[in-house]
Design a protein around this motif. Structure first.
Motif, short mmCIF file in Angstrom:
data_model
loop_
_atom_site.label_atom_id
_atom_site.label_comp_id
_atom_site.label_asym_id
_atom_site.label_seq_id
_atom_site.Cartn_x
_atom_site.Cartn_y
_atom_site.Cartn_z
N ALA A 45 9.23 5.67 -1.88
CA ALA A 45 8.98 7.06 -1.79
C ALA A 45 9.98 7.49 -0.61
N THR A 46 9.62 7.27 0.33
CA THR A 46 10.29 7.63 1.66
C THR A 46 10.77 6.90 2.54
N ARG A 47 10.57 5.62 2.59
CA ARG A 47 10.89 4.66 3.51
C ARG A 47 11.56 3.54 3.10
N PRO A 48 12.98 3.74 2.38
CA PRO A 48 13.72 2.66 2.05
C PRO A 48 14.26 1.73 3.15
N GLY A 59 1.40 12.75 -2.67
CA GLY A 59 1.18 11.94 -1.48
C GLY A 59 2.44 12.13 -0.54
N ILE A 60 3.56 12.83 -0.98
CA ILE A 60 4.78 12.89 -0.43
C ILE A 60 4.98 14.43 0.28
N GLU A 61 5.05 14.40 1.48
CA GLU A 61 5.00 15.55 2.25
C GLU A 61 6.29 16.27 2.17
N ILE A 62 6.58 17.56 2.03
CA ILE A 62 7.80 18.23 1.66
C ILE A 62 7.99 19.11 2.93
N VAL A 93 16.18 28.45 4.16
CA VAL A 93 16.09 27.18 4.11
C VAL A 93 17.37 26.64 4.37
N THR A 94 17.26 25.68 5.38
CA THR A 94 18.68 25.01 5.74
C THR A 94 18.68 23.42 5.26
N GLY A 95 17.45 23.03 5.03
CA GLY A 95 17.49 21.62 4.76
C GLY A 95 16.10 21.34 4.41
N ILE A 96 15.86 19.90 3.65
CA ILE A 96 14.57 19.51 3.15
C ILE A 96 14.50 18.18 3.65
N SER A 97 13.22 17.81 4.13
CA SER A 97 13.26 16.43 4.70
C SER A 97 11.51 15.92 3.81
N LEU A 98 11.68 14.56 3.52
CA LEU A 98 10.55 14.13 2.98
C LEU A 98 9.63 13.08 3.86
N GLY A 99 8.29 13.10 3.92
CA GLY A 99 7.79 12.07 4.52
C GLY A 99 6.35 11.58 4.18
N GLN A 100 5.79 10.84 4.69
CA GLN A 100 4.51 10.41 4.25
C GLN A 100 3.47 10.09 5.59
N LYS A 101 3.71 10.90 6.48
CA LYS A 101 2.75 10.53 7.57
C LYS A 101 1.15 10.46 7.45
N ALA A 102 0.59 11.53 6.50
CA ALA A 102 -0.74 11.11 6.28
C ALA A 102 -1.09 10.03 5.52
N ALA A 153 -3.10 -5.95 -1.25
CA ALA A 153 -3.38 -4.47 -0.85
C ALA A 153 -2.44 -3.83 0.00
N ILE A 154 -2.17 -4.56 0.99
CA ILE A 154 -1.38 -4.25 2.19
C ILE A 154 0.13 -4.00 1.61
N VAL A 155 0.49 -5.03 0.97
CA VAL A 155 1.88 -4.93 0.21
C VAL A 155 1.90 -3.84 -0.46
N GLY A 156 1.12 -3.75 -1.45
CA GLY A 156 0.93 -2.60 -2.42
C GLY A 156 1.29 -1.37 -1.82
N SER A 157 0.36 -1.13 -0.56
CA SER A 157 0.47 0.12 0.03
C SER A 157 1.83 0.27 0.57
N LEU A 158 2.21 -0.82 1.23
CA LEU A 158 3.82 -0.60 1.89
C LEU A 158 4.89 -0.36 0.83
N MET A 159 4.55 -0.76 -0.38
CA MET A 159 5.59 -0.50 -1.67
C MET A 159 5.66 0.88 -2.05
N TYR A 160 4.62 1.62 -1.74
CA TYR A 160 4.47 2.90 -2.37
C TYR A 160 5.44 3.76 -1.16
#
Length: 235
Positions: free
Chosen positions: A207-210, A124-127, A141-150, A196-203
């Motif tokens: 993963a990508t939103r410290p 579920g982590i986009e590269i 490739v000059t850089g790699i970023s991670l996201g979780q937009k979906a 459920a809301i807090v658990g979803s935010l925790m992932y």
């Protein structure tokens, strides 16, 4: 890996099973005993058998198991291999490309695998790759970023927040999170919904939103007894 749990053999345990439907009637007699020689999906030992099998094989390829994470394997030439059940993510420097091709060849000899090419998503982590160049053959490739937009879009829709306005900070500094019964607030009836809301935010935080980690940790303190102010803060 394709049908990963069907690969390891069952050597140490004597496991017996009834024959599946479709066998000749004579073989379904009460006197017939069938011993399982290989693992099957649904077998409680299957995950452990699979991990032991792939672990032994990777060690034979001169990988070392990380002390920090037993599913992370490292090789002296810079190759990193991360396992998640039957998914494998490989990272390596450009000068180890030849060695990676050899590792993939050895894996395909022992297991049935599907090579999906450069990773675009993992758990579920986009590269995303930042590239320079005008064509595929000349891109660097000059850089790699991670996201979780979906993933984030999915949880917004799940909790009917897709049309909500954004905020500049992950937690309102004017909101004090505590047990709010002294202010006359009522406890939430739908505790699982809050969890459920807090658990979803925790992932997302892990993963990508410290940047939302502190806010999520504060909300987690009230998972067993949330009030309306906690739900508002979570949203």
């Amino acid at each position: 890996m394709v049908t990963a749990f069907l690969n390891p053999e069952v050597d140490d345990d004597d496991i017996y099973m009834t024959l599946p439907k479709g066998w000749p009637e004579g073989l379904n007699a009460p006197t017939i005993v069938v011993r399982l020689k290989k693992a099957l999906y649904g077998l409680k030992q299957a995950p452990q058998l699979w991990h032991n099998d792939i672990n032994t094989f990777l060690l034979s390829l001169e990988f070392t198991q990380s002390l920090a994470d037993p599913n992370l394997y490292l090789r002296s030439n810079g190759i990193l291999m991360l396992l998640y059940i039957d998914d494998i993510l490989m990272l390596y420097p450009e000068d180890a490309t030849k060695a990676v091709i050899e590792v993939k060849a050895r894996l395909s000899e022992k297991y049935k695998i599907t090579n999906l090419g450069p990773a675009c998503q993992f758990l579920g982590i986009e590269i995303h790759r930042e590239e320079n160049g005008t064509s595929t053959s000349t891109c660097t490739v000059t850089g790699i970023s991670l996201g979780q937009k979906a993933f984030i879009t999915t949880i917004l829709k799940r909790f009917n927040m897709q049309n909500a306005h954004g905020a500049s900070t992950p937690l309102d500094p004017n909101v004090k999170l505590d047990l709010a019964e002294d202010r006359g607030e009522k406890e939430l009836k739908d505790i699982k919904g809050y969890q459920a809301i807090v658990g979803s935010l925790m992932y997302a935080a892990l993963a990508t939103r410290p940047d939302i980690s502190f806010a999520v940790a504060a909300l987690c303190r009230y998972n067993s007894r949330p009030f309306s102010s906690h739900l508002a803060a979570a949203k």
